[in-house]
Design a protein around this motif. Structure first.
Motif, PDB file in Angstrom:
ATOM      1  N   UNK A  11      11.288  38.154 -48.895  1.00  0.00           N
ATOM      2  CA  UNK A  11      12.372  37.311 -49.416  1.00  0.00           C
ATOM      3  C   UNK A  11      13.732  37.823 -48.930  1.00  0.00           C
ATOM      4  N   UNK A  12      13.904  39.142 -48.886  1.00  0.00           N
ATOM      5  CA  UNK A  12      15.162  39.710 -48.396  1.00  0.00           C
ATOM      6  C   UNK A  12      15.395  39.395 -46.930  1.00  0.00           C
ATOM      7  N   UNK A  13      14.342  39.485 -46.124  1.00  0.00           N
ATOM      8  CA  UNK A  13      14.465  39.150 -44.702  1.00  0.00           C
ATOM      9  C   UNK A  13      14.814  37.671 -44.530  1.00  0.00           C
ATOM     10  N   UNK A  14      14.153  36.821 -45.313  1.00  0.00           N
ATOM     11  CA  UNK A  14      14.420  35.376 -45.225  1.00  0.00           C
ATOM     12  C   UNK A  14      15.884  35.083 -45.596  1.00  0.00           C
ATOM     13  N   UNK A  15      16.385  35.749 -46.630  1.00  0.00           N
ATOM     14  CA  UNK A  15      17.775  35.548 -47.036  1.00  0.00           C
ATOM     15  C   UNK A  15      18.732  36.076 -45.976  1.00  0.00           C
ATOM     16  N   UNK A  16      18.393  37.207 -45.373  1.00  0.00           N
ATOM     17  CA  UNK A  16      19.229  37.742 -44.290  1.00  0.00           C
ATOM     18  C   UNK A  16      19.281  36.781 -43.112  1.00  0.00           C
ATOM     19  N   UNK A  17      18.147  36.197 -42.778  1.00  0.00           N
ATOM     20  CA  UNK A  17      18.112  35.250 -41.666  1.00  0.00           C
ATOM     21  C   UNK A  17      18.946  34.004 -41.969  1.00  0.00           C
ATOM     22  N   UNK A  18      18.915  33.569 -43.217  1.00  0.00           N
ATOM     23  CA  UNK A  18      19.722  32.430 -43.626  1.00  0.00           C
ATOM     24  C   UNK A  18      21.214  32.771 -43.516  1.00  0.00           C
ATOM     25  N   UNK A  19      21.582  33.985 -43.910  1.00  0.00           N
ATOM     26  CA  UNK A  19      22.984  34.417 -43.797  1.00  0.00           C
ATOM     27  C   UNK A  19      23.409  34.505 -42.339  1.00  0.00           C
ATOM     28  N   UNK A  20      22.524  35.006 -41.482  1.00  0.00           N
ATOM     29  CA  UNK A  20      22.839  35.098 -40.054  1.00  0.00           C
ATOM     30  C   UNK A  20      23.025  33.709 -39.452  1.00  0.00           C
ATOM     31  N   UNK A  21      22.178  32.756 -39.852  1.00  0.00           N
ATOM     32  CA  UNK A  21      22.321  31.390 -39.355  1.00  0.00           C
ATOM     33  C   UNK A  21      23.630  30.774 -39.840  1.00  0.00           C
ATOM     34  N   UNK A  22      23.999  31.066 -41.075  1.00  0.00           N
ATOM     35  CA  UNK A  22      25.268  30.568 -41.626  1.00  0.00           C
ATOM     36  C   UNK A  22      26.441  31.132 -40.835  1.00  0.00           C
ATOM     37  N   UNK A  23      26.386  32.426 -40.530  1.00  0.00           N
ATOM     38  CA  UNK A  23      27.461  33.065 -39.770  1.00  0.00           C
ATOM     39  C   UNK A  23      27.527  32.481 -38.356  1.00  0.00           C
ATOM     40  N   UNK A  24      26.376  32.232 -37.737  1.00  0.00           N
ATOM     41  CA  UNK A  24      26.347  31.653 -36.404  1.00  0.00           C
ATOM     42  C   UNK A  24      26.910  30.236 -36.411  1.00  0.00           C
ATOM     43  N   UNK A  25      26.596  29.457 -37.429  1.00  0.00           N
ATOM     44  CA  UNK A  25      27.134  28.097 -37.522  1.00  0.00           C
ATOM     45  C   UNK A  25      28.648  28.106 -37.675  1.00  0.00           C
ATOM     46  N   UNK A  26      29.174  29.058 -38.434  1.00  0.00           N
ATOM     47  CA  UNK A  26      30.629  29.179 -38.578  1.00  0.00           C
ATOM     48  C   UNK A  26      31.273  29.504 -37.237  1.00  0.00           C
ATOM     49  N   UNK A  27      30.667  30.417 -36.474  1.00  0.00           N
ATOM     50  CA  UNK A  27      31.212  30.780 -35.166  1.00  0.00           C
ATOM     51  C   UNK A  27      31.174  29.592 -34.206  1.00  0.00           C
ATOM     52  N   UNK A  28      30.079  28.857 -34.233  1.00  0.00           N
ATOM     53  CA  UNK A  28      29.983  27.678 -33.362  1.00  0.00           C
ATOM     54  C   UNK A  28      31.015  26.618 -33.743  1.00  0.00           C
ATOM     55  N   UNK A  29      31.244  26.458 -35.045  1.00  0.00           N
ATOM     56  CA  UNK A  29      32.253  25.494 -35.491  1.00  0.00           C
ATOM     57  C   UNK A  29      33.649  25.925 -35.041  1.00  0.00           C
ATOM     58  N   UNK A  30      33.936  27.217 -35.122  1.00  0.00           N
ATOM     59  CA  UNK A  30      35.243  27.724 -34.666  1.00  0.00           C
ATOM     60  C   UNK A  30      35.412  27.500 -33.170  1.00  0.00           C
ATOM     61  N   UNK A  31      34.346  27.759 -32.403  1.00  0.00           N
ATOM     62  CA  UNK A  31      34.425  27.557 -30.958  1.00  0.00           C
ATOM     63  C   UNK A  31      34.598  26.077 -30.617  1.00  0.00           C
ATOM     64  N   UNK A  32      33.931  25.206 -31.359  1.00  0.00           N
ATOM     65  CA  UNK A  32      34.073  23.767 -31.117  1.00  0.00           C
ATOM     66  C   UNK A  32      35.492  23.303 -31.423  1.00  0.00           C
TER      67      UNK A  32
END
Length: 112
Positions: free
Chosen positions: A85-106
């Motif tokens: 469950x901790x790994x799954x939550x970490x992966x979700x946080x990483x995806x959230x951070x990546x989406x924020x970076x992609x939105x900033x770049x866009x």
């Protein structure tokens, strides 16, 4: 002697002096970036999410083992589930951070 009311203008004068020195050196003034702190906060968030999953799994498993009087089979099982469950939550946080970076770049590319 200086005027006592002149103290309120000191920060403005100091900033103006810093700007003039930077201009004389040919440096551009960069605003203080919060990017480093943001990345550190995300890293700590991910570590805490993993540890929380392990801790909750340990607590549930230990509690069930005490309740049923069994060997630590539930503790091992729930620690593994908490880890997953901790790994799954970490992966979700990483995806959230990546989406924020992609939105900033866009947004940055649209502004250019």
């Amino acid at each position: 002697m200086s005027d006592p009311d002149d103290h309120s203008a000191a920060p403005d004068r100091l900033k103006a002096l810093e700007d003039r020195i930077a201009a004389a050196k040919g440096e551009e003034r960069k605003p203080h970036s919060e990017e480093h702190y943001s990345q550190a906060n995300m890293a700590w968030r991910m570590v805490i999410e993993l540890v929380a999953g392990l801790g909750i799994g340990f607590g549930i498993g230990y509690g069930l083992d005490v309740l049923f009087g069994t060997i630590p089979i539930f503790m091992v099982l729930f620690i593994l589930l908490g880890f997953a469950a901790g790994i799954k939550t970490m992966m979700r946080s990483a995806a959230e951070m990546q989406n924020e970076q992609l939105a900033k770049q866009a947004d940055k590319s649209e502004g250019d």
